[in-house]
Write a protein that holds these residues in place. Structure first.
Motif, PDB file in Angstrom:
ATOM      1  N   PRO A 150      -4.517   4.676   3.600  1.00 30.28           N
ATOM      2  CA  PRO A 150      -4.267   4.504   2.160  1.00 30.28           C
ATOM      3  C   PRO A 150      -4.565   5.765   1.352  1.00 30.28           C
ATOM      4  N   VAL A 151      -5.588   6.514   1.740  1.00 34.78           N
ATOM      5  CA  VAL A 151      -5.927   7.747   1.010  1.00 34.78           C
ATOM      6  C   VAL A 151      -4.804   8.764   1.161  1.00 34.78           C
ATOM      7  N   LEU A 152      -4.268   8.897   2.360  1.00 30.64           N
ATOM      8  CA  LEU A 152      -3.189   9.855   2.588  1.00 30.64           C
ATOM      9  C   LEU A 152      -1.893   9.423   1.911  1.00 30.64           C
ATOM     10  N   VAL A 153      -1.659   8.103   1.835  1.00 32.54           N
ATOM     11  CA  VAL A 153      -0.477   7.622   1.114  1.00 32.54           C
ATOM     12  C   VAL A 153      -0.564   8.022  -0.350  1.00 32.54           C
ATOM     13  N   ASP A 154      -1.733   7.867  -0.965  1.00 35.07           N
ATOM     14  CA  ASP A 154      -1.903   8.253  -2.371  1.00 35.07           C
ATOM     15  C   ASP A 154      -1.658   9.747  -2.561  1.00 35.07           C
ATOM     16  N   LEU A 155      -2.152  10.560  -1.623  1.00 34.44           N
ATOM     17  CA  LEU A 155      -1.932  12.004  -1.725  1.00 34.44           C
ATOM     18  C   LEU A 155      -0.457  12.344  -1.524  1.00 34.44           C
ATOM     19  N   PHE A 156       0.209  11.607  -0.632  1.00 37.47           N
ATOM     20  CA  PHE A 156       1.644  11.816  -0.416  1.00 37.47           C
ATOM     21  C   PHE A 156       2.425  11.508  -1.698  1.00 37.47           C
ATOM     22  N   CYS A 173       2.687  20.758   3.464  1.00 38.43           N
ATOM     23  CA  CYS A 173       2.549  20.363   2.059  1.00 38.43           C
ATOM     24  C   CYS A 173       1.486  19.273   1.902  1.00 38.43           C
ATOM     25  N   LEU A 174       1.528  18.249   2.758  1.00 36.82           N
ATOM     26  CA  LEU A 174       0.563  17.156   2.655  1.00 36.82           C
ATOM     27  C   LEU A 174      -0.840  17.632   3.045  1.00 36.82           C
ATOM     28  N   MET A 175      -0.955  18.462   4.086  1.00 39.77           N
ATOM     29  CA  MET A 175      -2.275  18.936   4.483  1.00 39.77           C
ATOM     30  C   MET A 175      -2.888  19.847   3.424  1.00 39.77           C
ATOM     31  N   ARG A 176      -2.060  20.618   2.714  1.00 38.09           N
ATOM     32  CA  ARG A 176      -2.591  21.453   1.620  1.00 38.09           C
ATOM     33  C   ARG A 176      -3.151  20.584   0.500  1.00 38.09           C
ATOM     34  N   GLU A 177      -2.529  19.420   0.264  1.00 34.11           N
ATOM     35  CA  GLU A 177      -3.038  18.500  -0.745  1.00 34.11           C
ATOM     36  C   GLU A 177      -4.377  17.899  -0.288  1.00 34.11           C
ATOM     37  N   VAL A 178      -4.479  17.589   1.014  1.00 34.15           N
ATOM     38  CA  VAL A 178      -5.755  17.113   1.554  1.00 34.15           C
ATOM     39  C   VAL A 178      -6.831  18.184   1.377  1.00 34.15           C
ATOM     40  N   ASN A 212       1.332  11.824  -4.652  1.00 32.27           N
ATOM     41  CA  ASN A 212       1.071  12.903  -5.616  1.00 32.27           C
ATOM     42  C   ASN A 212       2.060  14.052  -5.482  1.00 32.27           C
ATOM     43  N   ILE A 213       2.535  14.278  -4.254  1.00 35.45           N
ATOM     44  CA  ILE A 213       3.379  15.448  -3.987  1.00 35.45           C
ATOM     45  C   ILE A 213       4.813  15.056  -3.648  1.00 35.45           C
ATOM     46  N   GLU A 214       5.228  13.828  -3.970  1.00 35.53           N
ATOM     47  CA  GLU A 214       6.556  13.381  -3.544  1.00 35.53           C
ATOM     48  C   GLU A 214       7.670  14.246  -4.120  1.00 35.53           C
ATOM     49  N   ASN A 215       7.479  14.819  -5.308  1.00 37.72           N
ATOM     50  CA  ASN A 215       8.515  15.702  -5.864  1.00 37.72           C
ATOM     51  C   ASN A 215       8.693  16.951  -5.007  1.00 37.72           C
ATOM     52  N   SER A 216       7.574  17.498  -4.535  1.00 40.22           N
ATOM     53  CA  SER A 216       7.656  18.668  -3.645  1.00 40.22           C
ATOM     54  C   SER A 216       8.317  18.293  -2.324  1.00 40.22           C
ATOM     55  N   ILE A 217       8.017  17.111  -1.830  1.00 40.85           N
ATOM     56  CA  ILE A 217       8.641  16.638  -0.586  1.00 40.85           C
ATOM     57  C   ILE A 217      10.150  16.500  -0.780  1.00 40.85           C
ATOM     58  N   TYR A 218      10.545  15.955  -1.929  1.00 46.82           N
ATOM     59  CA  TYR A 218      11.971  15.768  -2.220  1.00 46.82           C
ATOM     60  C   TYR A 218      12.701  17.119  -2.262  1.00 46.82           C
ATOM     61  N   ALA A 251      12.682   5.596   0.862  1.00 46.30           N
ATOM     62  CA  ALA A 251      11.715   5.982   1.889  1.00 46.30           C
ATOM     63  C   ALA A 251      10.302   6.030   1.320  1.00 46.30           C
ATOM     64  N   VAL A 252      10.142   6.579   0.126  1.00 41.71           N
ATOM     65  CA  VAL A 252       8.818   6.659  -0.501  1.00 41.71           C
ATOM     66  C   VAL A 252       8.275   5.258  -0.775  1.00 41.71           C
ATOM     67  N   ASN A 253       9.145   4.350  -1.220  1.00 47.04           N
ATOM     68  CA  ASN A 253       8.717   2.976  -1.484  1.00 47.04           C
ATOM     69  C   ASN A 253       8.254   2.290  -0.191  1.00 47.04           C
ATOM     70  N   GLU A 254       8.956   2.567   0.929  1.00 50.00           N
ATOM     71  CA  GLU A 254       8.554   1.993   2.220  1.00 50.00           C
ATOM     72  C   GLU A 254       7.173   2.508   2.627  1.00 50.00           C
ATOM     73  N   ILE A 255       6.924   3.779   2.421  1.00 53.18           N
ATOM     74  CA  ILE A 255       5.610   4.349   2.748  1.00 53.18           C
ATOM     75  C   ILE A 255       4.538   3.722   1.855  1.00 53.18           C
ATOM     76  N   ARG A 256       4.882   3.484   0.588  1.00 53.31           N
ATOM     77  CA  ARG A 256       3.935   2.834  -0.329  1.00 53.31           C
ATOM     78  C   ARG A 256       3.614   1.413   0.165  1.00 53.31           C
ATOM     79  N   LEU A 257       4.650   0.694   0.656  1.00 53.46           N
ATOM     80  CA  LEU A 257       4.443  -0.667   1.144  1.00 53.46           C
ATOM     81  C   LEU A 257       3.577  -0.692   2.413  1.00 53.46           C
ATOM     82  N   GLN A 258       3.619   0.394   3.185  1.00 56.26           N
ATOM     83  CA  GLN A 258       2.858   0.462   4.439  1.00 56.26           C
ATOM     84  C   GLN A 258       1.452   1.016   4.235  1.00 56.26           C
ATOM     85  N   ARG A 259       1.055   1.151   2.975  1.00 58.20           N
ATOM     86  CA  ARG A 259      -0.303   1.617   2.671  1.00 58.20           C
ATOM     87  C   ARG A 259      -1.316   0.612   3.223  1.00 58.20           C
TER      88      ARG A 259
END
Length: 529
Positions: free
Chosen positions: A505-511, A352-357, A513-519, A491-499
């Motif tokens: 940082p670019v991949l965090v922003d893309l992640f 899912c994340l690589m397709r967004e990339v 974008n697709i957090e609903n699909s991940i959920y 978990a998403v907030n922790e990933i945002r904090l680790q940007r």
């Protein structure tokens, strides 16, 4: 304590070594590498099998000489079973006078082949040999394996018609490498894949077939196969295929009609590559596919039904590859106490994340569909190195000690070594190239504080930076003996904090974008379903 092994330096050395033209140059480069180690004053190789004379650093001892009444006892007395320091006294035997010349201690690394026994040995003279043995044990072990590989290849070229010698040497190389990287060892990749694999000469004489090949063609051994004059229904068809392989270096999807031992005719699809004087390939039984195609032509009234079956059969080879990769990934997953849903989630999140990339193309490196396809296969193997982690560490229900954690971190190196070895034996880059990079670097951090090499920023491969985010997300949202599962939002907030800290940082922003699909994917493959 041994000196820290510099993996990057040794990889560069192996690449330079492989670029050299002949065996003389390669052996000279290995000796030069060893003599550059601190405290080493002299290094040379002694060969007991092949009378190959290379000035300055290689000697030949003729075991058939008249003065040697018992050659094996002679070698047993001279050469230790394992690397160690030995004392050769002056003029006690032909060996010491021919090579050492004077009294003295030498560090000896024996080079042993399972089929041929002791074939050669690496000798080192220097100051404080115990320190050299202790501090450079990894470098010297790898150099010894490389010497063995070079001599084995020289022997294989001279004995290509002796398939047992060939394959025993082939397996020895894998087995010794695996025993070094993991205390439990690993089976050869050929046996892992369970695919009908063969090795033959360029004129088509089989010199090795694995168990799956024997089962598919109902033969007991390679001799049984070679003695059958009627194996190929159309011998000219096979002759044409071999000519194409020699011309192009490989072939993909060449169909052959084969007569089985019970008289039945089956259709085989052969995919093979040319490696020096040998052809390595896989025979796939596609008889069902051919039969379905014939039924399609004969029964137009059932066209739609048969088309569906034909499509399913046509995708069989791709499914075989995917199934193989999943099976390898589950080696690590099952030992880690995970369920099948863990692999489904990791595969889903990663894809899912690589397709967004791929859709956004935010980097200078352009992502292609082939890159995405290779990534989806490779990502599943990111933890394959855990097969080498002891159970008392891997399955420990509480937090690891500092020493245990350091041991656990080695799974990245072990995973890289397993996949890189398999990739190199394929003879060209494949999805295993990316899989090895992911296994090695998926615990690196964007700020350079990760392991095993402390890479930072875009020096970390893109595939590993993507895998790092989804691997941490799954770890945070999964229950462990020492913690409860985090919520998706936490978990998403922790990933945002680790940007810009742990994550790109670019991949965090893309992640994000697709957090609903991940959920949704997490809910679909939840352990509680």
């Amino acid at each position: 304590m041994s000196k820290k092994f510099n993996l990057d330096d040794f990889i560069d050395f192996l690449e330079e070594l492989d670029a050299l033209n002949d065996m003389d140059e390669k052996l000279s480069a290995i000796i030069t590498k060893i003599k550059a180690l601190k405290g080493v004053t002299e290094a040379f190789i002694v060969d007991f099998i092949r009378n190959i004379t290379i000035p300055d650093h290689l000697f030949f001892i003729d075991l058939n000489a008249e003065y040697l009444k018992d050659p094996q006892s002679y070698l047993t007395d001279l050469i230790p079973e394992k690397p160690g320091i030995i004392n050769y006294t002056k003029n006690t035997n032909h060996f010491s006078s021919a090579i050492t010349g004077t009294n003295g201690h030498l560090l000896c690394y024996p080079v042993v082949s399972k089929k041929l026994g002791l074939t050669s040995a690496l000798f080192i003279r220097g100051m404080d040999l115990e320190r050299i043995l202790r501090e450079y044990q990894v470098e010297l072990r790898l150099c010894t394996l490389k010497i063995k590989e070079l001599f084995d290849f020289e022997s294989l070229e001279a004995k290509s018609e002796k398939q047992e010698d060939f394959f025993n040497l082939f397996l020895d190389k894998n087995r010794e490498s695996h025993e070094w990287i993991a205390e439990k060892g690993h089976k050869s990749l050929i046996n892992w894949l369970h695919l009908p694999f063969y090795i033959c000469t360029v004129d088509g004489k089989f010199i090795f077939i694995n168990r799956s090949f024997c089962k598919q063609l109902n033969v007991k051994s390679v001799e049984d196969l070679n003695y059958r004059d009627s194996l190929f229904l159309y011998p000219k068809q096979r002759k044409n295929e071999l000519a194409l392989i020699k011309k192009n270096g490989h072939i993909e999807g060449y169909d052959l009609s084969v007569r089985n031992t019970d008289g039945t005719i089956i259709t085989i699809r052969d995919s093979a590559i040319l490696m020096g004087a040998f052809i390595l390939g896989f025979f796939y039984n596609i008889t069902e596919l051919v039969t379905l195609n014939q039924q399609l032509q004969e029964a137009l009234g059932m066209q739609e039904f048969l088309n569906d079956r034909l499509l399913n059969s046509s995708t069989l080879l791709q499914r075989l590859q995917n199934t193989t990769i999943r099976s390898l990934a589950k080696l690590a997953e099952y030992r880690d106490g995970e369920t099948g849903n863990h692999l489904n989630r990791i595969n889903g999140y990663s894809s899912c994340l690589m397709r967004e990339v791929y859709a956004q193309q935010p980097f200078e490196q352009k992502i292609t569909e082939r890159y995405m396809s290779d990534f989806e296969l490779s990502a599943m193997l990111h933890d394959i190195g855990k097969v080498g982690v002891p159970d008392n560490i891997l399955l420990k229900p509480e937090n690891l000690s500092a020493a245990e954690y350091d041991r656990m971190k080695n799974h990245t190196i072990w995973g890289w070594a397993i996949l890189n070895q398999a990739d190199s034996e394929m003879g060209e880059q494949s999805y295993l190239t990316m899989a090895a990079c992911i296994a090695l670097s998926h615990h690196e951090r964007y700020d350079g504080k990760g392991y095993p090499h402390g890479l930072e920023g875009e020096k970390i491969p893109l595939s590993a930076r993507v895998e790092s985010i989804v691997d941490v997300y799954d770890a945070l949202t999964s229950r462990r003996p020492y913690k409860e599962a985090w919520s998706h939002d936490r978990a998403v907030n922790e990933i945002r904090l680790q940007r810009n800290r742990q994550f790109d940082p670019v991949l965090v922003d893309l992640f994000l974008n697709i957090e609903n699909s991940i959920y949704k994917m997490r809910k679909k493959f939840s352990e509680n379903r």
